[in-house]
Structure formats: C-alpha cells, structure tokens
Design a protein around this motif. Structure first.
Motif, PDB file in Angstrom:
ATOM      1  N   TRP A  35       0.956  -1.162   0.020  1.00 39.91           N
ATOM      2  CA  TRP A  35       0.154   0.125  -0.199  1.00 39.91           C
ATOM      3  C   TRP A  35       0.871   1.315  -0.131  1.00 39.91           C
ATOM      4  CZ3 TRP A  35      -5.064   0.074  -0.721  1.00 39.91           C
ATOM      5  CH2 TRP A  35      -5.739  -1.355  -0.361  1.00 39.91           C
ATOM      6  N   TYR A  36       0.386   2.293  -0.686  1.00 43.67           N
ATOM      7  CA  TYR A  36       1.176   3.339  -0.982  1.00 43.67           C
ATOM      8  C   TYR A  36       0.187   4.552  -0.673  1.00 43.67           C
ATOM      9  CZ  TYR A  36       5.025   0.840  -2.623  1.00 43.67           C
ATOM     10  OH  TYR A  36       6.067  -0.030  -2.724  1.00 43.67           O
ATOM     11  N   ARG A  37       0.408   5.751  -0.452  1.00 42.39           N
ATOM     12  CA  ARG A  37      -0.735   6.793  -0.436  1.00 42.39           C
ATOM     13  C   ARG A  37      -0.085   8.086  -0.743  1.00 42.39           C
ATOM     14  NH1 ARG A  37      -0.780   7.450   6.304  1.00 42.39           N
ATOM     15  NH2 ARG A  37       1.463   8.400   6.568  1.00 42.39           N
ATOM     16  N   GLN A  38      -0.845   9.093  -1.365  1.00 41.53           N
ATOM     17  CA  GLN A  38      -0.448  10.348  -1.871  1.00 41.53           C
ATOM     18  C   GLN A  38      -1.353  11.474  -1.458  1.00 41.53           C
ATOM     19  OE1 GLN A  38       0.021  10.527  -6.165  1.00 41.53           O
ATOM     20  NE2 GLN A  38       1.257  12.266  -5.717  1.00 41.53           N
ATOM     21  N   ALA A  39      -0.864  12.323  -0.583  1.00 43.83           N
ATOM     22  CA  ALA A  39      -1.732  13.575  -0.115  1.00 43.83           C
ATOM     23  C   ALA A  39      -1.673  14.860  -1.050  1.00 43.83           C
ATOM     24  CB  ALA A  39      -1.189  14.025   1.238  1.00 43.83           C
ATOM     25  N   PRO A  40      -2.637  15.345  -1.141  1.00 45.63           N
ATOM     26  CA  PRO A  40      -2.487  16.508  -1.860  1.00 45.63           C
ATOM     27  C   PRO A  40      -1.074  17.392  -1.915  1.00 45.63           C
ATOM     28  CG  PRO A  40      -4.535  16.413  -1.014  1.00 45.63           C
ATOM     29  CD  PRO A  40      -3.819  15.394  -0.206  1.00 45.63           C
ATOM     30  N   GLU A  45       3.949   7.874  -1.203  1.00 44.58           N
ATOM     31  CA  GLU A  45       4.918   7.440  -0.358  1.00 44.58           C
ATOM     32  C   GLU A  45       4.506   5.812   0.097  1.00 44.58           C
ATOM     33  OE1 GLU A  45       5.073   9.731   3.249  1.00 44.58           O
ATOM     34  OE2 GLU A  45       2.584   9.256   3.781  1.00 44.58           O
ATOM     35  N   LEU A  46       5.279   5.409   0.419  1.00 43.25           N
ATOM     36  CA  LEU A  46       5.163   4.016   1.100  1.00 43.25           C
ATOM     37  C   LEU A  46       4.239   3.661   2.063  1.00 43.25           C
ATOM     38  CD1 LEU A  46       7.410   0.573   0.790  1.00 43.25           C
ATOM     39  CD2 LEU A  46       6.505   1.347   2.946  1.00 43.25           C
ATOM     40  N   VAL A  47       3.481   2.937   2.395  1.00 39.61           N
ATOM     41  CA  VAL A  47       2.515   2.813   3.527  1.00 39.61           C
ATOM     42  C   VAL A  47       3.206   1.364   4.373  1.00 39.61           C
ATOM     43  CG1 VAL A  47       0.580   2.661   5.053  1.00 39.61           C
ATOM     44  CG2 VAL A  47       0.890   4.216   2.899  1.00 39.61           C
ATOM     45  N   ALA A  48       2.983   0.342   3.659  1.00 39.71           N
ATOM     46  CA  ALA A  48       3.360  -1.057   3.968  1.00 39.71           C
ATOM     47  C   ALA A  48       3.473  -2.044   2.962  1.00 39.71           C
ATOM     48  CB  ALA A  48       2.484  -1.354   5.123  1.00 39.71           C
ATOM     49  N   THR A  49       4.455  -2.913   3.114  1.00 35.70           N
ATOM     50  CA  THR A  49       4.372  -3.923   2.093  1.00 35.70           C
ATOM     51  C   THR A  49       4.470  -5.495   2.734  1.00 35.70           C
ATOM     52  OG1 THR A  49       6.886  -3.828   2.132  1.00 35.70           O
ATOM     53  CG2 THR A  49       5.555  -2.335   0.355  1.00 35.70           C
ATOM     54  N   VAL A  50       4.227  -6.424   1.864  1.00 38.11           N
ATOM     55  CA  VAL A  50       4.257  -7.892   2.522  1.00 38.11           C
ATOM     56  C   VAL A  50       4.828  -8.540   1.468  1.00 38.11           C
ATOM     57  CG1 VAL A  50       1.786  -8.212   2.103  1.00 38.11           C
ATOM     58  CG2 VAL A  50       3.087  -9.777   3.483  1.00 38.11           C
ATOM     59  N   THR A  51       5.661  -9.476   1.560  1.00 34.75           N
ATOM     60  CA  THR A  51       6.429 -10.353   0.604  1.00 34.75           C
ATOM     61  C   THR A  51       5.470 -11.405   0.514  1.00 34.75           C
ATOM     62  OG1 THR A  51       7.732 -11.417   2.339  1.00 34.75           O
ATOM     63  CG2 THR A  51       8.589  -9.427   1.277  1.00 34.75           C
ATOM     64  N   ALA A  90      -5.272  10.978   2.675  1.00 33.96           N
ATOM     65  CA  ALA A  90      -4.603  10.617   1.379  1.00 33.96           C
ATOM     66  C   ALA A  90      -5.444   9.740   0.544  1.00 33.96           C
ATOM     67  CB  ALA A  90      -3.177  10.134   1.625  1.00 33.96           C
ATOM     68  N   VAL A  91      -5.227   9.715  -0.891  1.00 32.78           N
ATOM     69  CA  VAL A  91      -5.354   8.547  -1.592  1.00 32.78           C
ATOM     70  C   VAL A  91      -4.316   7.375  -1.455  1.00 32.78           C
ATOM     71  CG1 VAL A  91      -6.145   7.788  -4.096  1.00 32.78           C
ATOM     72  CG2 VAL A  91      -6.408  10.391  -3.363  1.00 32.78           C
ATOM     73  N   TYR A  92      -5.219   6.310  -1.286  1.00 35.71           N
ATOM     74  CA  TYR A  92      -4.337   5.165  -0.872  1.00 35.71           C
ATOM     75  C   TYR A  92      -4.605   4.289  -2.262  1.00 35.71           C
ATOM     76  CZ  TYR A  92      -3.809   6.152   4.028  1.00 35.71           C
ATOM     77  OH  TYR A  92      -3.243   6.778   5.213  1.00 35.71           O
ATOM     78  N   TYR A 109       2.003  -3.748 -10.880  1.00 34.42           N
ATOM     79  CA  TYR A 109       0.448  -3.318 -11.157  1.00 34.42           C
ATOM     80  C   TYR A 109      -0.155  -2.455 -10.095  1.00 34.42           C
ATOM     81  CZ  TYR A 109       1.184  -6.871 -14.622  1.00 34.42           C
ATOM     82  OH  TYR A 109       1.587  -7.529 -15.703  1.00 34.42           O
ATOM     83  N   TRP A 110      -0.761  -1.455 -10.419  1.00 34.67           N
ATOM     84  CA  TRP A 110      -1.464  -0.391  -9.384  1.00 34.67           C
ATOM     85  C   TRP A 110      -2.955  -0.345  -9.472  1.00 34.67           C
ATOM     86  CZ3 TRP A 110       1.453   2.573  -6.058  1.00 34.67           C
ATOM     87  CH2 TRP A 110       3.088   2.420  -6.266  1.00 34.67           C
ATOM     88  N   GLY A 111      -3.379  -0.179  -8.446  1.00 33.66           N
ATOM     89  CA  GLY A 111      -4.812   0.059  -8.168  1.00 33.66           C
ATOM     90  C   GLY A 111      -5.152   1.516  -8.360  1.00 33.66           C
ATOM     91  N   GLN A 112      -6.555   1.739  -8.764  1.00 32.61           N
ATOM     92  CA  GLN A 112      -7.015   3.144  -9.152  1.00 32.61           C
ATOM     93  C   GLN A 112      -6.795   3.996  -8.074  1.00 32.61           C
ATOM     94  OE1 GLN A 112      -8.722   0.632  -8.280  1.00 32.61           O
ATOM     95  NE2 GLN A 112     -10.651   1.378  -7.031  1.00 32.61           N
ATOM     96  N   GLY A 113      -6.773   3.712  -6.633  1.00 32.73           N
ATOM     97  CA  GLY A 113      -6.704   4.377  -5.665  1.00 32.73           C
ATOM     98  C   GLY A 113      -8.247   4.724  -4.885  1.00 32.73           C
ATOM     99  N   THR A 114      -8.026   4.722  -3.530  1.00 33.00           N
ATOM    100  CA  THR A 114      -9.402   4.826  -2.557  1.00 33.00           C
ATOM    101  C   THR A 114      -8.995   5.930  -1.757  1.00 33.00           C
ATOM    102  OG1 THR A 114     -11.034   4.015  -1.468  1.00 33.00           O
ATOM    103  CG2 THR A 114      -8.578   3.124  -1.001  1.00 33.00           C
TER     104      THR A 114
END
Length: 120
Positions: A35-40, A45-51, A90-92, A109-114
C-alpha cells in the motif's frame, strides 16, 4: 492484471478503516504486495508492504497503528488502519508485483486508488 480497491471513506480521528485490494486477471504468481498513499501536493509514499513469505515493512509514521496482511488464495491484500490521524488523509493505492506466466518477468501493477479522509 486488474486491481480493485475498497474500504476507503471518511472517519473521525482515532477511528479505524480496513482497506482491501483484490487482484484478478492473468496472474501466474504474485511476489510482493503493498500500500502507498499520496496526499494533496505531496509525492506518493510507501505505507506498508508484505512479501510472498509474509515479511512486512512499514513506514515509521504508521508503525504500531497499521497492519498489512494478505490472502494468497484470494490474491488479496489488506490494510487495517487504527488510531487514524488527520495526517493519514490521502489517496491510498495498492500495488502488486506479479508475473503472468512461468518464466515471465514480474511487473508492478497499481490500483486506481481509494480516498481516506480523517476529519472531525
């Protein structure tokens, strides 16, 4: 490969939300999910990852409050967010690193954001 995110919304400070991201399509193997997020006005930025081996990594700003998990049978990654703060607004976006066939390269591959909004 298509990613569909859900679970965003408006929540008060101190509240919780759970994000989900389901991957579908021509998937042979999924490596990391995250998961990543972007604020206005800010960079993504990276939020969390899992392998694939379930090793997790978190941004310092969310450690102890957010938990990432994955269900390999469902090709789905989750983000449980507790003790939310206004600065979490932010948009996640979810991201998976996947291969579409044996011997083929892995791609992002990226999602559309929420949208997640933390406000009273």
């Amino acid at each position: 490969v298509q990613l569909v995110e859900s679970g965003g919304g408006l929540v008060q400070p101190g509240g919780s939300l759970r994000l989900s991201c389901a991957a579908s399509g021509s998937i042979f193997s999924i490596n990391a999910m995250g998961w990543y997020r972007q604020a206005p006005g800010k960079v993504r930025e990276l939020v969390a990852t899992v392998t694939n081996g379930r090793r997790t990594n978190y941004a310092d700003s969310v450690k102890g409050r957010f938990t990432i998990s994955r269900d390999n049978a469902k090709n789905t990654v989750y983000l449980q967010m507790n003790s939310l703060k206004p600065e979490d607004t932010a948009v996640y976006y979810c991201k998976v690193v996947a291969s579409r066939g044996m011997g083929l390269n892995f791609y992002d591959y990226w999602g559309q954001g929420t949208q997640v909004t933390v406000s009273s």
